[in-house]
Write a protein that holds these residues in place. Structure first.
Motif, PDB file in Angstrom:
ATOM      1  N   THR A 214     -11.438 -15.119 -19.829  1.00 48.70           N
ATOM      2  CA  THR A 214     -11.935 -16.535 -19.184  1.00 48.70           C
ATOM      3  C   THR A 214     -11.099 -17.033 -18.075  1.00 48.70           C
ATOM      4  O   THR A 214      -9.819 -17.015 -18.375  1.00 48.70           O
ATOM      5  N   GLU A 224     -14.289 -21.897 -16.644  1.00 45.49           N
ATOM      6  CA  GLU A 224     -15.723 -21.959 -15.970  1.00 45.49           C
ATOM      7  C   GLU A 224     -16.349 -20.664 -15.992  1.00 45.49           C
ATOM      8  O   GLU A 224     -17.470 -20.446 -15.681  1.00 45.49           O
ATOM      9  N   LYS A 225     -15.452 -19.566 -15.615  1.00 46.24           N
ATOM     10  CA  LYS A 225     -16.129 -18.083 -15.841  1.00 46.24           C
ATOM     11  C   LYS A 225     -15.601 -17.254 -16.908  1.00 46.24           C
ATOM     12  O   LYS A 225     -14.424 -17.282 -17.240  1.00 46.24           O
ATOM     13  N   LYS A 227     -15.001 -13.305 -16.842  1.00 44.15           N
ATOM     14  CA  LYS A 227     -15.034 -11.945 -15.933  1.00 44.15           C
ATOM     15  C   LYS A 227     -14.844 -10.707 -16.701  1.00 44.15           C
ATOM     16  O   LYS A 227     -14.284 -10.750 -17.701  1.00 44.15           O
ATOM     17  N   THR A 240     -17.983 -11.476 -12.337  1.00 39.24           N
ATOM     18  CA  THR A 240     -18.230 -12.592 -13.055  1.00 39.24           C
ATOM     19  C   THR A 240     -19.564 -12.313 -13.916  1.00 39.24           C
ATOM     20  O   THR A 240     -20.567 -12.165 -13.196  1.00 39.24           O
ATOM     21  N   TYR A 242     -20.446 -14.067 -16.437  1.00 39.06           N
ATOM     22  CA  TYR A 242     -20.990 -15.565 -16.672  1.00 39.06           C
ATOM     23  C   TYR A 242     -20.363 -16.511 -16.011  1.00 39.06           C
ATOM     24  O   TYR A 242     -18.982 -16.699 -16.159  1.00 39.06           O
ATOM     25  N   GLU A 243     -20.939 -17.700 -15.538  1.00 39.38           N
ATOM     26  CA  GLU A 243     -20.429 -18.883 -14.969  1.00 39.38           C
ATOM     27  C   GLU A 243     -20.947 -20.029 -15.606  1.00 39.38           C
ATOM     28  O   GLU A 243     -22.269 -20.154 -15.696  1.00 39.38           O
TER      29      GLU A 243
END
Length: 708
Positions: A214, A224-225, A227, A240, A242-243
């Motif tokens: 994260t 926020e992301k 990775k 990334t 998921y954002e």
């Protein structure tokens, strides 16, 4: 704001206590005009400039100088307690077993444990292969790594599936921004992965070379992301996967206990969403388990043949649902453990043959064993009136042994192993109190205060036998009351230094927590937040009425959101308390919630409200401690903060103390202590925190005239 007073004559404490403290001049903070205008409401905030160290503004140096002046002041005011504080520190430290070892935990062929050495502040993270008689491998020597650092926190230890590598996070500033490191357990080589500003942990895919982590926003510190990093590649090119676009959500990544899935959780206070990926296919695409739904929280537990879902969908106190592995949408969810109005479903721990549910009823947690073959349920039972019980680390899926922890206000922390098949319970370890501890010399009770609206407020209390209920005994009342965090009765070896000098200690289980179910939380947040504060006042008044103490001997303590509680209660009912300890307090609610650049602000909208909304703004303003300081008497106050605090910034307590100094009409003591090297959690060493406790105790003892 409505004020609450006891209908009895209260002697002014200031004349009694003023002679106990030296006549030193307190720092007076400069005022600068700063106008806040919103919803037609114009407010001057003369201490707004104190934000400049955080904002890197023109008055940064002035802020630090002010905090140092406050530190000089409290040190001078408490100078005569130094020998006593040192005695308290040594007394509490002497109860701790310095050379100690945790109960080994078996995971994927190895026993993992930590051990501490005499005189050392940290620990060593170790393992043994296959048997406890095997040679020891020291994976990380944190005592060595922490040398030269005022603060050092290593966390998130994650071993690769083939047991050959370890990834972990390090924060040496105390701002919860971790850098990831990799250690090759075959060669002993440690590598800085160049991955910074993380939550401090990473999860391995089953290929032993891919990790998921994260990433935080460097300013707001919001996660926020998610990775993906492949070992040996440039972290600047990490993908990334998921954002999160909704800044009211927290996100995290973890691996299912059965090692089959990598899971991404995104959740706020009222809704959540989960994504999942086969851990054997790290380059695959995460699938949405069920798109987020308004006012619905859910989390999943994968089994061999289905998913279990803990959710509050049509279930205020949560329930357990089930769904097939290939049909995860809500339309396929079926009740597995139905909703119950009087039982809060807290969590589920999965094993191959059993499930263990953590449930809460009548303010107490219970662990319920569920046989997956027979569907038989059985709850573990205990005979003390108030206690804490929780599942411990149970990483192995293919086992019938379940570990849990148990403690009460008079029972030291105990670790048990329950054979889920036979029911045999084995005590693995109980916290050893050096110097001796006699449980039968203390008493614990479960009390019930009645709130102004008729609600029954549970109170857990402990004291040394022989305490007379004549109103002359000092008592410390503690509470938190936010985020649905339940505060349960637990043992503290440091607390013995308080109890042995005649204090009682009580914990009020007020609304805003989740002790009495989900509604307990709902009734202490957002537009019902004031219930949290009035519950605490009602608990204090009850303890006075029952003669456990009196206003001239009653003390209050809370930290973070519990510090907000202290600030609100100090405004609402100042004459009920002789002293208050407010630690890292969230007291400038309106200004902080209006500034989205302040870490974690947007995540909190579902807890406190969004002040950009007019109704929420004015309700928040009506209880925010900083906004409601008046020209009147206040209790003696000890306030603590940390310059690098990432949760509640230093300027909140600094502004609050400055305004209190300017407005209050009493001669009671007001002290502000700022740790210039630490953050929200204080010192990182296992003994340094005792110095903070020694100061808190010495502050109350000084007010009580106790000096030995």
């Amino acid at each position: 704001m409505k004020k609450f007073y006891l209908g009895i004559l209260i002697m002014s404490a200031s004349t009694i206590q003023s002679q106990k403290f030296p006549a030193l001049k307190a720092p007076i903070a400069e005022k600068q005009e700063h106008i806040r205008e919103i919803h037609g409401d114009k407010v001057n905030d003369p201490y707004y400039w104190m934000i400049d160290y955080f904002k890197k503004g023109k008055d940064s140096t002035k802020v630090v100088d002010y905090l140092k002046a406050e530190n000089t002041y409290w040190e001078g005011m408490m100078k005569d307690t130094e020998p006593f504080r040192d005695k308290l520190f040594q007394e509490m430290k002497a109860r701790i077993k310095e050379k100690d070892e945790s109960v080994p935990v078996f995971d994927n062929g190895y026993f993992y444990y930590t051990r501490t050495e005499a005189g050392k502040q940290y620990f060593k993270y170790c393992r043994k292969k296959g048997s406890l008689t095997a040679p020891e491998e020291i994976l990380l020597d944190i005592d060595q790594l922490a040398e030269g650092h005022p603060y050092y926190n290593a966390t998130g230890f994650s071993i690769s599936p083939d047991n050959s590598k370890l990834v972990y996070g390090v924060d040496d500033v105390s701002r919860r921004q971790y850098t990831l490191f990799l250690k090759d357990l075959k060669t002993g080589k440690t590598t800085d992965l160049g991955i910074k500003n993380t939550e401090g942990s990473a999860e391995w895919a089953n290929d032993n070379k891919t990790i998921f982590y994260t990433e935080k926003n460097p300013v707001t510190l919001l996660s926020e992301k998610i990775k993906k990093h492949t070992l040996g590649t440039d972290p600047g090119k990490d993908v990334t996967v998921y954002e999160e676009k909704d800044h009211t959500n927290y996100i995290s990544v973890y691996k299912s206990k059965n090692q089959k899935f990598i899971l991404i959780y995104s959740g706020a206070t009222t809704s959540s969403e989960t994504r999942y990926l086969n851990a054997d296919d790290p380059n695959g695409t995460f699938k949405v388990f069920q798109p987020r739904m308004k006012n619905v929280l859910y989390s999943i537990t994968p089994l061999e043949d289905k998913f279990l879902i803990r959710t509050n969908k049509d279930a205020l106190n949560f329930k357990i649902a089930e769904t097939p592995l290939d049909k995860t949408g809500v339309e396929n969810w079926k009740d597995f453990i139905p909703h119950r109005n009087d039982v809060l479903m807290q969590s589920v721990s999965a094993f191959k043959n059993y499930l263990v549910f953590s449930e809460r009823q009548n303010g107490l947690t219970q662990l319920v064993i569920y046989d997956r073959k027979t569907a038989k349920k059985e709850a573990l039972t205990f005979d003390e009136p108030a206690y804490t019980i929780s599942s411990l680390e149970n990483p192995e899926y293919n086992t019938d042994n379940f570990r849990f922890g148990y403690t009460s206000m008079i029972t030291p922390v105990s670790q048990f192993e329950q054979d889920l098949k036979t029911g045999k319970r084995t005590l693995l370890k109980q916290q050893e109190i050096l110097g001796g501890y006699a449980k039968d010399e203390y008493t614990t009770e479960r009390l019930s205060a009645t709130a102004k609206d008729g609600t029954k407020i549970p109170i857990s209390i402990v004291y040394k036998k022989g305490l007379k209920k004549d109103g002359n005994s000092p008592l410390l009342l503690y509470a938190y009351g936010s985020y649905g965090n339940s505060m349960d009765a637990a043992f503290s070896s440091t607390r013995l230094s308080l109890l042995n000098r005649g204090f009682a200690f009580a914990m009020a289980h007020i609304r805003g927590g989740q002790e009495m179910g989900r509604q307990w939380y709902e009734d202490g947040k957002m537009m019902k937040k004031k219930n949290t504060f009035t519950d605490f006042i009602d608990a204090g008044e009850y303890l006075v009425k029952e003669k456990y103490t009196s206003p001239k001997h009653l003390y209050a303590q809370g930290g973070s959101a519990g510090g907000l509680l202290m600030g609100a209660v100090a405004n609402m009912s100042p004459n009920l308390w002789n002293g208050m300890i407010s630690q890292v307090p969230f007291v400038d609610v309106v200004n902080t919630m209006l500034d989205e650049s302040i870490p974690l602000t947007t995540n909190e909208y579902d807890e406190w409200g969004n002040p950009n909304n007019k109704e929420a703004y004015f309700y928040m303003k009506s209880y925010s401690p900083y906004e409601n300081i008046e020209k009147k008497n206040y209790p003696n106050l000890l306030v603590t903060t940390g310059l690098h605090d990432s949760q509640v910034q230093y300027f909140e307590p600094a502004k609050w103390v400055s305004k209190l100094r300017d407005m209050k009409t009493d001669k009671n003591v007001l002290l502000l202590k700022t740790d210039m090297n630490y953050g929200h959690g204080g010192a990182s060493g296992r003994f340094d925190y005792l110095k903070d406790i020694s100061l808190v105790y010495a502050f109350m003892f000084k007010l009580e005239g106790i000096d030995k």
